[in-house]
Design an enzyme around this catalytic site. Structure first.
Site, PDB file in Angstrom:
ATOM      1  N   SER A  36      -5.781  -3.568   0.543  1.00  0.00           N
ATOM      2  CA  SER A  36      -6.299  -2.192   0.575  1.00  0.00           C
ATOM      3  C   SER A  36      -7.719  -2.167   0.047  1.00  0.00           C
ATOM      4  CB  SER A  36      -5.394  -1.333  -0.319  1.00  0.00           C
ATOM      5  OG  SER A  36      -5.989  -0.090  -0.573  1.00  0.00           O
ATOM      6  N   TYR A  55      -0.928   0.524  -8.820  1.00  0.00           N
ATOM      7  CA  TYR A  55      -0.773   0.162  -7.404  1.00  0.00           C
ATOM      8  C   TYR A  55      -1.926  -0.729  -6.963  1.00  0.00           C
ATOM      9  CZ  TYR A  55      -1.329   0.479  -2.385  1.00  0.00           C
ATOM     10  OH  TYR A  55      -1.530   0.149  -1.069  1.00  0.00           O
ATOM     11  N   LYS A  93      -2.185  -4.918  -5.528  1.00  0.00           N
ATOM     12  CA  LYS A  93      -2.856  -5.470  -4.335  1.00  0.00           C
ATOM     13  C   LYS A  93      -3.853  -6.544  -4.763  1.00  0.00           C
ATOM     14  CE  LYS A  93      -0.652  -3.135  -1.372  1.00  0.00           C
ATOM     15  NZ  LYS A  93       0.291  -3.812  -0.510  1.00  0.00           N
TER      16      LYS A  93
HETATM   17  P1  NAD Z   1       5.409   2.622   4.070  1.00  0.00           P
HETATM   18  O1  NAD Z   1       5.973   3.040   2.759  1.00  0.00           O
HETATM   19  O2  NAD Z   1       5.557   3.535   5.227  1.00  0.00           O
HETATM   20  O3  NAD Z   1       5.982   1.185   4.482  1.00  0.00           O
HETATM   21  C1  NAD Z   1       6.357   0.232   3.523  1.00  0.00           C
HETATM   22  C2  NAD Z   1       7.760  -0.223   3.878  1.00  0.00           C
HETATM   23  O4  NAD Z   1       8.189  -1.205   2.935  1.00  0.00           O
HETATM   24  C3  NAD Z   1       8.783   0.916   3.839  1.00  0.00           C
HETATM   25  O5  NAD Z   1       9.516   0.916   5.046  1.00  0.00           O
HETATM   26  C4  NAD Z   1       9.693   0.570   2.652  1.00  0.00           C
HETATM   27  O6  NAD Z   1      11.012   1.003   2.854  1.00  0.00           O
HETATM   28  C5  NAD Z   1       9.560  -0.942   2.598  1.00  0.00           C
HETATM   29  N1  NAD Z   1       9.788  -1.536   1.270  1.00  0.00           N
HETATM   30  C6  NAD Z   1       9.252  -1.162   0.085  1.00  0.00           C
HETATM   31  N2  NAD Z   1       9.687  -1.969  -0.889  1.00  0.00           N
HETATM   32  C7  NAD Z   1      10.503  -2.894  -0.302  1.00  0.00           C
HETATM   33  C8  NAD Z   1      11.258  -3.997  -0.796  1.00  0.00           C
HETATM   34  N3  NAD Z   1      11.278  -4.300  -2.084  1.00  0.00           N
HETATM   35  N4  NAD Z   1      11.972  -4.723   0.085  1.00  0.00           N
HETATM   36  C9  NAD Z   1      11.983  -4.413   1.411  1.00  0.00           C
HETATM   37  N5  NAD Z   1      11.301  -3.371   1.926  1.00  0.00           N
HETATM   38  C10 NAD Z   1      10.569  -2.613   1.064  1.00  0.00           C
HETATM   39  O7  NAD Z   1       3.855   2.285   3.824  1.00  0.00           O
HETATM   40  P2  NAD Z   1       2.711   1.958   4.870  1.00  0.00           P
HETATM   41  O8  NAD Z   1       1.719   3.055   4.804  1.00  0.00           O
HETATM   42  O9  NAD Z   1       3.268   1.555   6.166  1.00  0.00           O
HETATM   43  O10 NAD Z   1       2.049   0.711   4.151  1.00  0.00           O
HETATM   44  C11 NAD Z   1       2.383  -0.619   4.494  1.00  0.00           C
HETATM   45  C12 NAD Z   1       1.624  -1.555   3.573  1.00  0.00           C
HETATM   46  O11 NAD Z   1       0.222  -1.300   3.681  1.00  0.00           O
HETATM   47  C13 NAD Z   1       1.966  -1.359   2.096  1.00  0.00           C
HETATM   48  O12 NAD Z   1       1.987  -2.621   1.478  1.00  0.00           O
HETATM   49  C14 NAD Z   1       0.818  -0.533   1.585  1.00  0.00           C
HETATM   50  O13 NAD Z   1       0.592  -0.738   0.203  1.00  0.00           O
HETATM   51  C15 NAD Z   1      -0.334  -1.056   2.415  1.00  0.00           C
HETATM   52  N6  NAD Z   1      -1.445  -0.102   2.549  1.00  0.00           N
HETATM   53  C16 NAD Z   1      -1.185   1.162   2.985  1.00  0.00           C
HETATM   54  C17 NAD Z   1      -2.231   2.085   3.094  1.00  0.00           C
HETATM   55  C18 NAD Z   1      -1.976   3.502   3.510  1.00  0.00           C
HETATM   56  O14 NAD Z   1      -2.814   4.367   3.232  1.00  0.00           O
HETATM   57  N7  NAD Z   1      -0.884   3.810   4.203  1.00  0.00           N
HETATM   58  C19 NAD Z   1      -3.537   1.680   2.797  1.00  0.00           C
HETATM   59  C20 NAD Z   1      -3.768   0.368   2.368  1.00  0.00           C
HETATM   60  C21 NAD Z   1      -2.712  -0.516   2.258  1.00  0.00           C
HETATM   61  C1  WQD Z   2      -8.688  11.214   0.963  1.00  0.00           C
HETATM   62  C2  WQD Z   2      -9.639  12.322   0.574  1.00  0.00           C
HETATM   63  C3  WQD Z   2      -9.169  13.256  -1.588  1.00  0.00           C
HETATM   64  C4  WQD Z   2      -5.286  14.974  -0.475  1.00  0.00           C
HETATM   65  C5  WQD Z   2      -5.487   6.483  -0.904  1.00  0.00           C
HETATM   66  C6  WQD Z   2      -5.217   5.366  -1.869  1.00  0.00           C
HETATM   67  C7  WQD Z   2      -5.703   4.069  -1.303  1.00  0.00           C
HETATM   68  C8  WQD Z   2      -5.127   3.816   0.096  1.00  0.00           C
HETATM   69  C9  WQD Z   2      -5.327   4.997   0.993  1.00  0.00           C
HETATM   70  C10 WQD Z   2      -3.149   2.496  -0.084  1.00  0.00           C
HETATM   71  C11 WQD Z   2     -10.093  12.239  -0.894  1.00  0.00           C
HETATM   72  C12 WQD Z   2      -8.957  14.294  -0.512  1.00  0.00           C
HETATM   73  C13 WQD Z   2      -6.498  14.314  -0.463  1.00  0.00           C
HETATM   74  C14 WQD Z   2      -5.267  16.379  -0.622  1.00  0.00           C
HETATM   75  C15 WQD Z   2      -7.668  16.375  -0.706  1.00  0.00           C
HETATM   76  N1  WQD Z   2      -3.719   3.599   0.053  1.00  0.00           N
HETATM   77  N2  WQD Z   2      -7.673  14.999  -0.580  1.00  0.00           N
HETATM   78  N3  WQD Z   2      -6.462  17.029  -0.726  1.00  0.00           N
HETATM   79  O1  WQD Z   2      -7.492   8.589  -2.099  1.00  0.00           O
HETATM   80  O2  WQD Z   2      -9.014   7.743  -0.227  1.00  0.00           O
HETATM   81  O3  WQD Z   2      -6.887   6.603  -0.670  1.00  0.00           O
HETATM   82  O4  WQD Z   2      -4.835   6.185   0.339  1.00  0.00           O
HETATM   83  O5  WQD Z   2      -3.642   1.420  -0.306  1.00  0.00           O
HETATM   84  O6  WQD Z   2      -5.335   3.064  -2.210  1.00  0.00           O
HETATM   85  O7  WQD Z   2      -5.907   5.660  -3.094  1.00  0.00           O
HETATM   86  O8  WQD Z   2      -6.806   8.816   0.349  1.00  0.00           O
HETATM   87  O9  WQD Z   2      -5.763  10.577   1.703  1.00  0.00           O
HETATM   88  O10 WQD Z   2      -5.337  10.544  -0.790  1.00  0.00           O
HETATM   89  O11 WQD Z   2      -7.603  11.176   0.046  1.00  0.00           O
HETATM   90  O12 WQD Z   2      -8.731  17.003  -0.828  1.00  0.00           O
HETATM   91  O13 WQD Z   2      -4.207  17.008  -0.670  1.00  0.00           O
HETATM   92  O14 WQD Z   2      -8.954  13.585   0.694  1.00  0.00           O
HETATM   93  O15 WQD Z   2      -9.732  13.814  -2.731  1.00  0.00           O
HETATM   94  O16 WQD Z   2     -11.422  12.685  -0.926  1.00  0.00           O
HETATM   95  P1  WQD Z   2      -7.631   7.982  -0.767  1.00  0.00           P
HETATM   96  P2  WQD Z   2      -6.265  10.307   0.350  1.00  0.00           P
END
Ligand code: NAD
Ligand code: WQD
Length: 336
Positions: free
Chosen positions: A124, A149, A153
């Site tokens: 991330s 969190y 990562k």
């Molecule tokens: P998500 O929660 O929709 O998917 C994660 C999946 O992992 C879920 O289906 C959950 O049930 C499963 N899971 C969690 N813990 C587990 C375990 N111990 N064993 C087996 N399964 C487990 O999230 P997502 O948005 O699809 O994210 C996928 C990956 O990408 C995550 O690692 C997340 O940290 C990373 N990521 C997400 C974002 C985002 O904004 N969505 C951004 C950057 C990185």
């Molecule tokens: C985006 C913008 C908020 C909600 C997060 C995690 C990051 C990654 C992606 C996993 C910001 C604003 C948000 C709301 C708002 N995840 N906002 N009202 O914070 O950039 O990133 O998700 O790895 O680690 O930190 O994403 O969608 O929460 O926010 O005004 O109800 O929207 O302040 O400017 P963020 P976000």
């Protein structure tokens, strides 16, 4: 290739599996379903016309993972499984370290025992901490994370890099996602958060569908053109295709490779709201609130390395992201 996908029932995993199957790969899922629904996998099967085995196995359960790999010898693993809520990680840090770090260590040891030494890891942009400048390139130093969190990562990237340093036969691709939004254009799969959404787009779609009264915008006094925070939103289908390209790098024995996956374009909260309204002809009432702790003013990627080395580039713009997020939400107001 045959790919073990951990967390494959989740938001990004389900979209990635569609693209993997389209590219001719076969897939097995392990997911404990703690933040997802098995119907997501049924929908993936509907989209692709292919059956996808789903094992309700936790990545911390060695015996269960071993059984899956005994039955389905895999060439590579795409590791999505993890907990991802920033706020919850502050209140439950040990659960986050256990799930994301112990889980990753356990997965690595089972993969090694089955001689699967190719892994793509969901990292991330959060590992940059508070970036000094945008666009952020991969050679910007990893920063001080603002929550547990983020540290999971950061640490998992380090663990995987050390693994390769100790045994160069491992190929590791670390993908640093920026802000994934959008949904499959079919409207069959999409983001389905439990409870009150933390992230901006699912909050907007829940306001649009009438589940929430109004959007709370966290701060309009940032040093940005309209005062609201700027992020690099990326369509989840583009992100999914990035994983298919990463598998090609693995086939070329890439060693440890690290890529930003973003569009390279910053978009403010208000721009996203206005675009959502214009594209979908819906009104999103909002109120301005104080800044949210830990937020940065501006964060967007330089995605040039992924384009140069993987031949990957995001294709979709903000309009398509808004259209597809709404298409998913309005067709599935209660999620799966
Ligand atoms: P998500 O929660 O929709 O998917 C994660 C999946 O992992 C879920 O289906 C959950 O049930 C499963 N899971 C969690 N813990 C587990 C375990 N111990 N064993 C087996 N399964 C487990 O999230 P997502 O948005 O699809 O994210 C996928 C990956 O990408 C995550 O690692 C997340 O940290 C990373 N990521 C997400 C974002 C985002 O904004 N969505 C951004 C950057 C990185
Ligand atoms: C985006 C913008 C908020 C909600 C997060 C995690 C990051 C990654 C992606 C996993 C910001 C604003 C948000 C709301 C708002 N995840 N906002 N009202 O914070 O950039 O990133 O998700 O790895 O680690 O930190 O994403 O969608 O929460 O926010 O005004 O109800 O929207 O302040 O400017 P963020 P976000």
């Amino acid at each position: 290739m045959k790919i073990l996908v951990t967390g494959g029932a989740g938001y990004i995993g389900s979209h990635t599996i569609v693209e993997l199957i389209k590219a001719g790969h076969s897939v097995i899922i392990t997911d404990n379903l703690c933040n997802s629904h098995k119907n997501a996998v049924a929908r993936v099967e509907q989209i692709t016309g292919t059956s996808v085995p789903l094992y309700a196995a936790d990545i911390r359960d060695s015996a269960a993972l071993s059984r899956v790999l005994d039955e389905h010898p895999a060439d590579a693993c795409i590791h999505f499984a993890g907990l991802k809520s920033v706020g919850e990680s502050n209140s439950h840090p040990c659960e986050y370290y256990d799930n994301n770090i112990s889980g990753t260590l356990n997965l690595i040891s089972v993969l090694r025992a089955h001689n699967v030494k190719n892994i793509i890891f969901s990292s991330s942009a959060t590992v940059y901490g508070i970036p000094e400048k945008s666009p952020v390139t991969e050679d910007c130093p990893k920063g001080i994370c603002t929550n547990p969190y983020g540290w999971t990562k950061w640490m998992a990237e380090q663990i995987l890099t050390d693994l390769h340093n100790a045994d160069p036969s491992w190929n590791i691709v670390l993908l640093r996602y920026f802000n994934p939004i959008g949904a499959h254009p079919s409207g069959l799969i999409g983001e389905n958060p439990n409870g009150i959404p933390n992230n901006l787009m699912p909050y907007i779609t829940q306001v649009a569908v009438g589940k929430r009264e109004c959007l709370h915008i966290f701060g309009n006094d940032y040093d940005t053109p309209d005062g609201t925070g700027v992020r690099d939103y990326i369509h989840v289908v583009d992100l999914a295709r990035g994983h298919v390209k990463a598998l090609e790098a693995i086939k070329r024995n890439c060693g440890v490779a690290l890529y930003n996956l973003g569009t390279g374009k910053g978009c403010s909260v208000l721009e996203l709201v206005k675009t959502f309204e214009a594209v979908n002809h819906v009104h999103i009432p909002y109120v301005i609130e104080p800044r949210r702790a830990g937020d940065v003013a501006v964060c967007y990627s330089d995605p040039g390395k992924a384009e140069r080395e993987l031949g990957w580039k995001a294709e979709y713009g903000i309009e398509e992201m808004c259209r597809d997020s709404w298409n998913w939400q309005k067709n599935n107001p209660q999620g799966y």
